[in-house]
Design an enzyme around this catalytic site. Structure first.
Site, PDB file in Angstrom:
ATOM      1  N   PRO A   1       0.809  -1.208   0.000  1.00 55.51           N
ATOM      2  CG  PRO A   1      -0.523  -1.454   1.857  1.00 55.51           C
ATOM      3  CD  PRO A   1       0.748  -1.910   1.265  1.00 55.51           C
ATOM      4  CD  GLU A   2       4.109   2.677  -3.634  1.00 47.36           C
ATOM      5  OE1 GLU A   2       4.191   3.778  -4.192  1.00 47.36           O
ATOM      6  OE2 GLU A   2       4.693   1.666  -4.051  1.00 47.36           O
TER       7      GLU A   2
ATOM      8  CG  HIS B   1      -1.986 -13.942   9.250  1.00 47.02           C
ATOM      9  ND1 HIS B   1      -1.015 -14.177  10.203  1.00 47.02           N
ATOM     10  CD2 HIS B   1      -1.738 -14.810   8.248  1.00 47.02           C
ATOM     11  CE1 HIS B   1      -0.212 -15.141   9.770  1.00 47.02           C
ATOM     12  NE2 HIS B   1      -0.627 -15.542   8.600  1.00 47.02           N
TER      13      HIS B   1
ATOM     14  NE  ARG C   1       4.349  -9.663   3.223  1.00 47.41           N
ATOM     15  CZ  ARG C   1       4.652  -9.350   1.966  1.00 47.41           C
ATOM     16  NH1 ARG C   1       5.844  -8.931   1.666  1.00 47.41           N
ATOM     17  NH2 ARG C   1       3.757  -9.446   1.031  1.00 47.41           N
TER      18      ARG C   1
ATOM     19  NE  ARG D   1      16.376  15.877   0.624  1.00 47.17           N
ATOM     20  CZ  ARG D   1      16.293  14.963   1.588  1.00 47.17           C
ATOM     21  NH1 ARG D   1      16.751  13.748   1.373  1.00 47.17           N
ATOM     22  NH2 ARG D   1      15.755  15.257   2.738  1.00 47.17           N
TER      23      ARG D   1
END
Length: 281
Positions: free
Chosen positions: A2-3, A98, A119, A162
DNA sequence: AAGAAGCCCTGATAGC
DNA sequence: TGCTATCAGGGCTTCT
């Protein structure tokens, strides 16, 4: 994985059920996820009403009538599933071993919201009534890419000076919130920028292209319900379909849709980077 | 102080 | 067929 687009898809699925509803009961089936649950987690939620369900970067934030905020992160494999009260106990449609947290919501027909996370890279936290932006999770976090504060100018400013590769800079949540490996690779492809390029060389015309690419790829992915590769599904179990529109991610060895070159993969700060050496400079 | 690497965790997959 | 090794990568911590 998931982003931002996947988390936003989950938020949109949960908000009709959770907003305005109260926690009637909260089941914790283990003492921790990635981190221990905060002290008296279930007790502090029980009886509280969800005033709003928002998102900041990859975090879901439920603002509660108690003044606290419930902060939730899906990690890598976290999934929320909604079931109405009468439906059988097997909530998530995946391995019930889970199913770690169950929110029993009243004022929503006693719907159950189950958090399943094989996880256990996900976590939940409660922030005090102080302002959210200064909380541990959000202090220093960069702008929301789909918010008003994100522009080519703010992106350029964050990249100036950067020395890290642009790929690494965009993964840094202090530069911009919500991007992960997939959408960074896709945005860099769209902006025709090499992931190896030093971030400091991006500001200017390249930065404008990158800004446009980030906004566009995120909007399109949200519209597609996110990307489902291995783990992600929406709250109703539906899979996203943006993965079918990837230009570079998971396309090693295939032809670039733009220049016909080979999509290649290499490891950058421990993570796979996909790009086209033919048209990304 | 920025940047990179290590860590956690399990399931899917590759390779023998 | 069944075992083991490898990979996936969020964000946090530790090291350089």
């Amino acid at each position: 994985m998931p982003e931002l687009p996947e988390v936003e898809t989950v938020r949109r699925g949960l908000s009709p059920i959770m907003e305005g509803a109260h926690f009637a009961r909260v089941e914790l089936r283990r003492p921790d996820l990635r981190f221990p649950f905060p002290e008296n987690f279930a007790e502090r939620l029980t009886g509280a009403r969800v005033d709003a369900l928002g998102r900041r970067g990859k975090y879901l934030v439920a603002s509660l009538s108690t003044g606290e905020h419930l902060i939730m992160h899906l990690g890598m494999s976290g999934r929320f599933t909604i079931k109405a009260g009468a439906e059988p106990a097997r909530d998530s449609g995946v391995n019930p071993n889970h199913d770690h947290v169950v929110f029993h919501m009243r004022d929503a027909g006693l719907a159950r919201v189950t958090f399943n996370d094989p996880r256990r890279f996900g976590f939940m936290d409660l922030s005090g009534p102080d302002r959210l932006e200064t909380s541990r999770h959000f202090a220093g976090m960069g702008p929301e890419p789909l918010g008003n504060e994100f522009s080519a100018e703010t992106l350029n400013a964050a990249l100036r000076g950067r020395k890290a590769p642009i790929k690494a800079a965009l993964l840094d949540q202090r530069v911009i919130a919500g991007l992960g490996n997939i959408y960074v690779c896709e945005a860099l492809y769209r902006a025709r920028l090499s992931p190896r390029r030093q971030a400091a060389t991006v500001p200017g015309m390249r930065g404008e292209r990158l800004h446009q690419a980030i906004v566009k790829v995120l909007r399109e992915a949200i519209e597609a319900g996110g990307s489902s590769l291995r783990d992600f599904a929406a709250t109703d179990g539906a899979l996203g379909y943006f993965q079918h529109r990837f230009d570079v991610y998971d396309r090693e060895g295939r032809a670039c849709r733009r220049c016909g070159g080979d999509i290649s993969r290499f490891i950058q700060s421990g993570r796979s980077t996909f790009f086209c050496g033919g048209c990304q400079r």
